[in-house]
Design an enzyme around this catalytic site. Structure first.
Site, mmCIF file in Angstrom:
data_model
loop_
_atom_site.group_PDB
_atom_site.id
_atom_site.type_symbol
_atom_site.label_atom_id
_atom_site.label_comp_id
_atom_site.label_asym_id
_atom_site.label_seq_id
_atom_site.Cartn_x
_atom_site.Cartn_y
_atom_site.Cartn_z
ATOM 1 C CB CYS A 1 -0.925 0.011 1.203
ATOM 2 S SG CYS A 1 -1.962 1.481 1.228
ATOM 3 N N GLY A 2 0.903 1.950 -1.105
ATOM 4 C CA GLY A 2 1.775 3.114 -1.238
ATOM 5 C C GLY A 2 1.376 4.276 -0.357
ATOM 6 C CG HIS A 3 -2.735 5.373 1.348
ATOM 7 N ND1 HIS A 3 -3.251 4.094 1.183
ATOM 8 C CD2 HIS A 3 -3.218 5.810 2.549
ATOM 9 C CE1 HIS A 3 -4.010 3.790 2.213
ATOM 10 N NE2 HIS A 3 -4.010 4.810 3.055
ATOM 11 N N GLY B 1 -0.665 4.596 -4.381
ATOM 12 C CA GLY B 1 0.784 4.511 -4.498
ATOM 13 C C GLY B 1 1.273 3.272 -5.218
ATOM 14 C CB SER B 2 0.712 -0.360 -4.751
ATOM 15 O OG SER B 2 -0.685 -0.345 -4.535
ATOM 16 C CG ASP C 1 -6.488 4.648 -2.935
ATOM 17 O OD1 ASP C 1 -6.512 5.688 -2.245
ATOM 18 O OD2 ASP C 1 -5.479 3.952 -3.069
#
Length: 401
Positions: A104-106, A274-275, A269
């Site tokens: 999870c990028g965020h 991010g991902s 989202d």
């Protein structure tokens, strides 16, 4: 009027159910609930083993954190655990409305800031402008770089991804209600299907969110049924996490390109994902639309928030040609430290319930007059089930009559 409370007081709660201490943050509008204390020990020799253990033995913790009345169907969470990797400052398990994601990028952007501010990494020199936080995610080790001043975070964070690669391009999928649709599948710590919203008759910038969710979910289910996902390192990572609908502007441009990500159980989202940005950069680089260190901006159609991304170097993942992607955004605190309590008399505390109507569908949030509430997907299933049952009853009565 009574004066302010001067004595610490804890409201009535179930002493056998530990309170969960959490910090709430958001990145680009997408929430993150980080567990500070109260989660039972997550057992396992590796992070992926811990992920399996939590799914099998501690899923009630996820439900308490994510679902109403303390969360909502689009809540996102992080449980911090020890990592077996010597270079990692911390390990993390990601929680969503369906289960446990691999990346999870965020959340990484928020966790970088959190780790620095809460002392989970060595304090940087007082004159340092950036601090390194190595975060072990289920997909692998991710390096976050946190802007700082005087040893404290300022908000902006960037990270370097695990090797991101393309699994399939121009794959033809039969999507119910839309016919044959050309889809790309790429990995940025999690697998996503990518499709231009225009191919589904929608404008990602102006269409209603529920229409985008319905279309993206149809694509996700179609890809799951018609395409086998595989990952060279682990079967635990070999699953389609969701679908990202784009504006189709994949050729490099200085203007932001817009997308929306629908993942897990139709979770939306709020950030540019991010991902997803990682996977989309890998896809554009694979197609020759982007060069190394060429920065693009990605805009969320849900909130208008922006992440930037660029491929910083080439890499390998098994036999796949891959790239390491840098994603940058800004994280914010929304609730520094909160204790979530659970009262034994509260009928809406967290348990999984069933609809009291004819369908009997399980749902994991508050109930309202004994019927499915909040989760529009379950309510839709409920209505379809009732219509199907009525049809069967009518057919039976005709035959018997």
């Amino acid at each position: 009027m009574a004066g302010p409370l001067t004595v610490p007081w804890t409201p009535p709660h179930d002493p056998e159910t530990p309170a969960l201490s959490v910090v709430d943050m958001h990145t680009g509008g997408e929430p993150l609930r980080i567990v500070l204390a109260g989660c039972p020990e997550v057992v396992g020799p590796t992070l992926l083993a811990k992920r399996r253990y939590m799914r099998q033995h501690l899923d009630h913790v996820r439900r308490r954190l994510m679902f109403e009345p303390r969360g909502h169907r689009d809540m996102y969470g992080a449980v911090l655990v020890p990592s077996e990797l010597p270079d990692a400052h911390l390990g993390v398990l990601f929680l969503n409305n369906e289960g446990y994601s691999s990346m999870c990028g965020h959340a990484v952007l928020a966790l970088g800031r959190f780790a620095l501010d809460f002392g989970l990494v060595p304090a940087p020199p007082s004159d340092a402008q950036e601090a390194l936080v190595n975060i072990h995610c289920p997909c692998g080790l991710v390096a976050a770089f946190v802007e700082c001043e005087g040893g404290r975070s300022r908000g902006p964070v960037r990270f370097h991804s695990v090797p991101a690669f393309v699994l399939a391009t121009d794959f033809l999928v039969d999507v119910p209600g839309h016919g044959k649709v050309v889809v790309d599948v790429a990995y940025g710590g999690a697998f996503y299907a990518f499709v231009s919203a225009e191919k589904l008759g929608l404008d990602v910038c102006s269409a209603k969110t529920r229409d985008l969710v319905a279309a993206a979910s149809a694509v996700t289910e179609a890809v799951k049924a018609q395409f086998k996902i595989n990952h060279p390192d682990s079967e635990d990572l070999a699953f389609l996490y969701g679908t990202i609908l784009t504006d189709g502007k994949d050729t490099y441009n200085e203007e932001p390109t817009t997308n929306i990500c629908v993942f897990a159980d139709e979770q939306v989202d709020r950030s540019p994902t991010g991902s997803g940005v990682t996977a989309r950069i890998a896809l554009q680089y694979h197609k020759g639309l982007l060069e190394l260190n060429q920065t693009r901006a990605f805009k969320s159609s849900a909130t208008g928030s922006v992440f930037t991304g660029k491929a910083v170097r080439e890499a390998k993942c098994g036999d796949f040609k891959a790239v390491i992607v840098e994603v940058a955004g800004q994280a914010h605190y929304t609730a520094p430290v909160v204790r979530l309590l659970f009262c034994s008399m509260d009928k809406m505390r967290y348990e999984e319930r069933k609809c009291f109507s004819i369908c009997g569908l399980a749902f994991q949030h508050t109930e309202y007059r004994g019927e499915c509430y909040v989760c529009h997907r379950l309510n839709s299933q409920h209505q379809k089930f009732i219509a199907k049952m009525k049809s069967k009853v009518q057919t039976f009565l005709k035959v018997e009559g």
